[in-house]
Design an enzyme around this catalytic site. Structure first.
Site, PDB file in Angstrom:
ATOM      1  N   SER A   1      42.051  38.141  38.494  1.00 54.16           N
ATOM      2  CA  SER A   1      41.658  38.953  37.344  1.00 54.16           C
ATOM      3  C   SER A   1      42.922  39.487  36.701  1.00 54.16           C
ATOM      4  CB  SER A   1      40.751  40.111  37.769  1.00 54.16           C
ATOM      5  OG  SER A   1      40.413  40.924  36.670  1.00 54.16           O
ATOM      6  N   ARG A   2      43.173  39.080  35.450  1.00 51.63           N
ATOM      7  CA  ARG A   2      44.450  39.395  34.818  1.00 51.63           C
ATOM      8  C   ARG A   2      44.477  40.779  34.178  1.00 51.63           C
ATOM      9  NH1 ARG A   2      43.391  34.001  33.027  1.00 51.63           N
ATOM     10  NH2 ARG A   2      44.522  32.520  34.340  1.00 51.63           N
ATOM     11  N   VAL A   3      43.329  41.379  33.892  1.00 56.95           N
ATOM     12  CA  VAL A   3      43.313  42.710  33.272  1.00 56.95           C
ATOM     13  C   VAL A   3      42.432  43.685  34.026  1.00 56.95           C
ATOM     14  CG1 VAL A   3      43.813  41.816  30.965  1.00 56.95           C
ATOM     15  CG2 VAL A   3      41.454  42.071  31.682  1.00 56.95           C
TER      16      VAL A   3
END
Length: 512
Positions: free
Chosen positions: A368-370
């Site tokens: 999950s990048r954010v």
């Protein structure tokens, strides 16, 4: 001469004079074309030189179509209805409008098609308005940072692959790995929130869609959900516009400051529908026979999600697009496109399915990048080393298969890893509240499940969840206020776990 004179029985000359003196009706211009060719889901239309791209055309028997290509002397039209209701030589009318769908609160609790027409037999929908299914993505200045978490109720996701409100998180995996179940459980977990959920079924079988509708209804979320169905029995054109219609409906609610969760199930079928239409329209195929603009149709769709500023309505649109892989091939054309567009992916592994690990989330590939910035402080403090623990365990597990003699430390690490992985198991349609998730995770990381059999671990987790819901309501309130787990709170959770273990009997060394 007035109309009163006519009523009194005036002669023909007087009637003619009244008609000549009355204002002439305004002329109406109707442009009529003809169907020149017909194929499965598309039509070639001639005689409408002024028609525009993406304009809706209306055929004789009420079927609508979208102008997709403008060619010299002809239009390539995608049908939004059955092809057997259109015949070669039949007339076609311009509507001077683009394809639109109904929006408004009246759609909540209903099953509709991509045009907003009811599919559940409950009568007409009194929609507030109609909006075009295609819309420009919000500008950068209309967006703001993602700071609020979206609780899915799934331990693996909330702890290790967190999602924030406004995020685009891809759900990816082979067939029968639980992609739809994960997305539906995320919808059911919103029962205690005010989030509006939209489930868009693209190219699914009718019985599969009915199963999802039944699960949402039984979970008590139907009143705050909209189901958009474009099944494999519907026109291919409806499957093509269905996800855009879902985003249009969600934009209506987000513009009123509401948070919306959209599940697009799945974009593999959407890409196949577009490929089918494109090849029938003689567009040149590219990689894996997909047309060159396949990236653009998904990018312009998913870019409409986000967390918006107050001037843009203040709401958010969170999208969970689902995509199917074949033989775990993440480097195929459509999966790589969507991985590059979205803000992270949840990968469901058939290898874990074969080990009876559900949900089968592979934390080595999922990211999950954010959402990590939006994750609650309690989850961050408890599950910070969860991914490392599991990755080390899986490496040792593969190594131990060769029958190598292991020292006590390695054997203990294997035991702990197996217990932590078992604690992440979760049955279908059972979204777990945050306090219960954290209590189970703390117990597993503390070693309270070490050495237990699979059946004993599941029974202990059930008892632990019940005790946490009963005795830790004040800690649940701390989690809702986004406060971290301090040493005192953690000690209380650990003590509750030990108490439950003692009550169930058999320490098996787990309290060490």
């Amino acid at each position: 001469m007035s109309s009163d004179t006519i009523k009194q029985g005036a002669g023909p000359e007087a009637l003619l004079k009244v008609l000549l003196d009355s204002p002439a009706p305004s002329p109406t211009l109707s442009e009529i074309g003809q169907v020149a060719e017909l194929a499965d889901g598309i039509a070639i239309v001639t005689g409408l030189e002024r028609a525009l791209s993406d304009e809706v055309l209306r055929f004789e028997r009420g079927v609508q179509g979208i102008v997709l290509d403008l060619e010299p002397g002809r239009l390539d039209v995608v049908l939004l209805g059955p092809s057997d209701r259109v015949a070669v030589g039949s007339s076609v009318l311009r509507t001077r409008s683009v394809v639109s769908t109904k929006v408004g609160p009246a759609l909540l609790g209903r099953v509709v098609d991509a045009l907003g027409e009811p599919q559940d037999g409950k009568g007409a929908i009194k929609a507030e308005a109609s909006r075009p299914v295609e819309a420009e993505a919000p500008k950068i200045l209309d967006r703001q940072a993602i700071t609020r978490p979206l609780a899915t109720g799934i331990k693996t996701v909330d702890a290790a692959v967190p999602i924030g409100l406004g995020q685009r998180q891809l759900v990816i995996g082979d067939r029968q790995t639980g992609k739809t179940s994960l997305a539906v459980d995320a919808i059911l977990n919103q029962k205690s929130t005010d989030i509006i959920c939209i489930y868009c079924a693209i190219g699914q079988r009718g019985d599969a869609v009915a199963k999802v509708i039944g699960a949402i209804r039984e979970g008590g979320m139907m009143a705050r959900s909209v189901i958009i169905s474009a099944s494999d029995e519907d026109a291919t054109g409806l499957a093509y516009i269905a996800p855009y219609a879902a985003l249009t409906i969600s934009e209506y609610f987000s513009g009123q400051g509401r948070d919306v969760l959209v599940v697009l199930d799945d974009l593999t079928h959407h890409a196949r529908s577009y490929r089918e239409l494109s090849l029938l329209l003689r567009r040149p195929p590219g990689r894996e026979a997909f047309p060159g603009d396949i990236f653009h149709i998904h990018a312009r769709l998913l870019e409409r999600a986000g967390q918006f500023t107050e001037s843009a309505g203040g709401g958010s649109i969170t999208v969970l697009p689902v995509v199917e892989t074949q033989a775990e091939n993440l480097s195929a054309y459509i999966p790589t496109n969507l991985i590059s567009i979205t803000d992270g992916q949840i990968y469901l592994s058939p290898r874990l399915v074969r080990k009876n690990q559900f949900p089968a989330v592979d934390l080595g590939v999922s990211v999950s990048r954010v959402g990590g910035k939006a994750q609650s402080k309690a989850f961050r403090s408890v599950a910070g080393n969860l991914r490392v623990t599991l990755s080390q365990f899986e490496e040792l597990e593969d190594f131990a298969r060769f029958g190598t003699r292991l020292d006590d430390a390695t054997r203990a690490r294997l035991t702990r890893g197996a217990a932590v992985r078992a604690s992440l198991r979760q049955t279908e349609r059972d979204p777990t509240p945050a306090i219960e998730q954290l209590t189970v995770l703390v117990a597993a990381m503390d070693g309270q499940f070490d050495g237990l059999s699979e059946a004993d671990t599941l029974a202990t987790m059930v008892s632990l969840r019940t005790a946490a819901a009963r005795d830790l309501e004040d800690i649940a309130e701390l989690i809702r206020r986004n406060e971290p787990f301090d040493d005192n709170v953690r000690a209380r959770v650990v003590a509750l776990g030990k108490q439950v273990r003692e009550t169930m009997g058999g320490q098996n060394g787990a309290d060490a």
